[in-house]
Motif scaffolding. Sequence first.
Motif, PDB file in Angstrom:
ATOM      1  N   UNK A 125      20.065  29.159 -30.347  1.00 20.65           N
ATOM      2  CA  UNK A 125      19.748  27.802 -30.810  1.00 20.65           C
ATOM      3  C   UNK A 125      20.698  26.804 -30.162  1.00 20.65           C
ATOM      4  N   UNK A 126      20.110  25.697 -29.621  1.00 15.97           N
ATOM      5  CA  UNK A 126      20.929  24.653 -28.978  1.00 15.97           C
ATOM      6  C   UNK A 126      21.410  23.661 -30.014  1.00 15.97           C
ATOM      7  N   UNK A 127      22.566  23.051 -29.724  1.00 14.54           N
ATOM      8  CA  UNK A 127      23.115  22.018 -30.600  1.00 14.54           C
ATOM      9  C   UNK A 127      22.204  20.790 -30.570  1.00 14.54           C
ATOM     10  N   UNK A 128      22.073  20.149 -31.737  1.00 15.59           N
ATOM     11  CA  UNK A 128      21.210  18.971 -31.852  1.00 15.59           C
ATOM     12  C   UNK A 128      21.609  17.884 -30.853  1.00 15.59           C
ATOM     13  N   UNK A 129      22.910  17.662 -30.648  1.00 10.87           N
ATOM     14  CA  UNK A 129      23.346  16.618 -29.716  1.00 10.87           C
ATOM     15  C   UNK A 129      22.839  16.895 -28.293  1.00 10.87           C
ATOM     16  N   UNK A 130      22.812  18.150 -27.889  1.00 12.39           N
ATOM     17  CA  UNK A 130      22.295  18.500 -26.565  1.00 12.39           C
ATOM     18  C   UNK A 130      20.782  18.308 -26.505  1.00 12.39           C
ATOM     19  N   UNK A 131      20.098  18.709 -27.577  1.00  9.54           N
ATOM     20  CA  UNK A 131      18.643  18.511 -27.627  1.00  9.54           C
ATOM     21  C   UNK A 131      18.290  17.030 -27.588  1.00  9.54           C
ATOM     22  N   UNK A 132      19.056  16.193 -28.313  1.00  8.43           N
ATOM     23  CA  UNK A 132      18.813  14.749 -28.312  1.00  8.43           C
ATOM     24  C   UNK A 132      19.031  14.158 -26.922  1.00  8.43           C
ATOM     25  N   UNK A 133      20.073  14.602 -26.237  1.00 11.43           N
ATOM     26  CA  UNK A 133      20.359  14.114 -24.880  1.00 11.43           C
ATOM     27  C   UNK A 133      19.235  14.524 -23.921  1.00 11.43           C
ATOM     28  N   UNK A 134      18.749  15.747 -24.071  1.00 14.51           N
ATOM     29  CA  UNK A 134      17.664  16.228 -23.222  1.00 14.51           C
ATOM     30  C   UNK A 134      16.365  15.485 -23.528  1.00 14.51           C
ATOM     31  N   UNK A 135      16.131  15.160 -24.803  1.00 15.62           N
ATOM     32  CA  UNK A 135      14.953  14.366 -25.167  1.00 15.62           C
ATOM     33  C   UNK A 135      15.024  12.985 -24.524  1.00 15.62           C
ATOM     34  N   UNK A 136      16.216  12.382 -24.500  1.00 16.52           N
ATOM     35  CA  UNK A 136      16.407  11.093 -23.824  1.00 16.52           C
ATOM     36  C   UNK A 136      16.058  11.203 -22.344  1.00 16.52           C
ATOM     37  N   UNK A 137      16.483  12.296 -21.706  1.00 16.13           N
ATOM     38  CA  UNK A 137      16.199  12.492 -20.288  1.00 16.13           C
ATOM     39  C   UNK A 137      14.694  12.611 -20.042  1.00 16.13           C
ATOM     40  N   UNK A 138      13.987  13.328 -20.919  1.00 14.00           N
ATOM     41  CA  UNK A 138      12.537  13.467 -20.776  1.00 14.00           C
ATOM     42  C   UNK A 138      11.858  12.113 -20.968  1.00 14.00           C
ATOM     43  N   UNK A 139      12.316  11.324 -21.963  1.00 11.26           N
ATOM     44  CA  UNK A 139      11.752   9.979 -22.159  1.00 11.26           C
ATOM     45  C   UNK A 139      11.963   9.126 -20.919  1.00 11.26           C
ATOM     46  N   UNK A 140      13.119   9.267 -20.286  1.00  9.93           N
ATOM     47  CA  UNK A 140      13.397   8.551 -19.045  1.00  9.93           C
ATOM     48  C   UNK A 140      12.392   8.960 -17.965  1.00  9.93           C
ATOM     49  N   UNK A 141      12.085  10.241 -17.897  1.00  7.11           N
ATOM     50  CA  UNK A 141      11.085  10.721 -16.953  1.00  7.11           C
ATOM     51  C   UNK A 141       9.710  10.164 -17.242  1.00  7.11           C
ATOM     52  N   UNK A 142       9.366  10.051 -18.526  1.00  5.30           N
ATOM     53  CA  UNK A 142       8.080   9.443 -18.904  1.00  5.30           C
ATOM     54  C   UNK A 142       8.031   7.986 -18.492  1.00  5.30           C
ATOM     55  N   UNK A 143       9.132   7.280 -18.684  1.00  4.33           N
ATOM     56  CA  UNK A 143       9.207   5.878 -18.265  1.00  4.33           C
ATOM     57  C   UNK A 143       8.991   5.777 -16.755  1.00  4.33           C
ATOM     58  N   UNK A 144       9.598   6.684 -15.994  1.00  6.25           N
ATOM     59  CA  UNK A 144       9.425   6.689 -14.542  1.00  6.25           C
ATOM     60  C   UNK A 144       7.966   6.926 -14.150  1.00  6.25           C
ATOM     61  N   UNK A 145       7.227   7.628 -14.998  1.00  8.51           N
ATOM     62  CA  UNK A 145       5.799   7.841 -14.754  1.00  8.51           C
ATOM     63  C   UNK A 145       4.947   6.691 -15.264  1.00  8.51           C
ATOM     64  N   UNK A 146       5.577   5.708 -15.923  1.00  6.64           N
ATOM     65  CA  UNK A 146       4.829   4.610 -16.511  1.00  6.64           C
ATOM     66  C   UNK A 146       4.254   4.957 -17.863  1.00  6.64           C
ATOM     67  N   UNK A 147       4.826   5.943 -18.530  1.00  8.34           N
ATOM     68  CA  UNK A 147       4.319   6.417 -19.825  1.00  8.34           C
ATOM     69  C   UNK A 147       5.427   6.311 -20.869  1.00  8.34           C
ATOM     70  N   UNK A 148       5.961   5.126 -21.054  1.00  9.20           N
ATOM     71  CA  UNK A 148       7.124   4.985 -21.930  1.00  9.20           C
ATOM     72  C   UNK A 148       6.793   5.180 -23.410  1.00  9.20           C
ATOM     73  N   UNK A 149       5.557   4.945 -23.822  1.00  4.91           N
ATOM     74  CA  UNK A 149       5.182   5.180 -25.219  1.00  4.91           C
ATOM     75  C   UNK A 149       4.343   6.446 -25.299  1.00  4.91           C
ATOM     76  N   UNK A 150       4.423   7.107 -26.455  1.00  7.07           N
ATOM     77  CA  UNK A 150       3.597   8.293 -26.626  1.00  7.07           C
ATOM     78  C   UNK A 150       2.131   7.884 -26.574  1.00  7.07           C
ATOM     79  N   UNK A 151       1.364   8.586 -25.746  1.00  3.88           N
ATOM     80  CA  UNK A 151      -0.054   8.285 -25.632  1.00  3.88           C
ATOM     81  C   UNK A 151      -0.818   8.997 -26.724  1.00  3.88           C
ATOM     82  N   UNK A 152      -1.850   8.337 -27.211  1.00  4.37           N
ATOM     83  CA  UNK A 152      -2.721   8.930 -28.214  1.00  4.37           C
ATOM     84  C   UNK A 152      -4.141   8.932 -27.654  1.00  4.37           C
ATOM     85  N   UNK A 153      -4.846  10.020 -27.906  1.00  9.93           N
ATOM     86  CA  UNK A 153      -6.234  10.106 -27.415  1.00  9.93           C
ATOM     87  C   UNK A 153      -7.191   9.634 -28.474  1.00  9.93           C
TER      88      UNK A 153
END
Length: 153
Positions: A125-153
């Motif tokens: 199990x990973x520490x929450x602080x590391x998971x939160x930092x990694x989630x931030x990095x993924x959100x940054x990647x979504x922003x780079x794709x032009x998908x800064x908000x969660x898309x809903x179908x």
Amino acid sequence: MAALEGAGCIFCAILRGEAEASIPYADDRVMVIMDIGPITPGHLLVIPRVHAVGLEDLDEATSAHVWRIGHRMGRALRRSGLRCEGVNIFLADGEAAFQEVFHFHLHVVPRFEGDTLRIAANWDTRQRSLLDREADAVRSGLTALGLSEMERE
């Protein structure tokens, strides 16, 4: 949609009918073939008819269709009479992820008790602080794709 030329690509050769394959399903966007070196009997590959090396090269609509057909193939395996007590659907995107044929493809693998496929990893199990930092990095990647908000179908 016609297969694009992939110089030396065995999957493109199969799609063009220039190489042999056992084909349980095909439509205008994908072809499903039996893996010539299967993990278990019934191991399938879902291949788009367009040559795309990996996720970065494949449009989302085609990718979604590949996964839709992968889902159907998994369900078909359970009803096929082949030994299938479970299914793994696996994508190897890039050499570091064990991709061997550089034409996007989805593995659909029937599983059963005692088969030989194993996934060795550190499941700690990973520490929450590391998971939160990694989630931030993924959100940054979504922003780079032009998908800064969660898309809903």
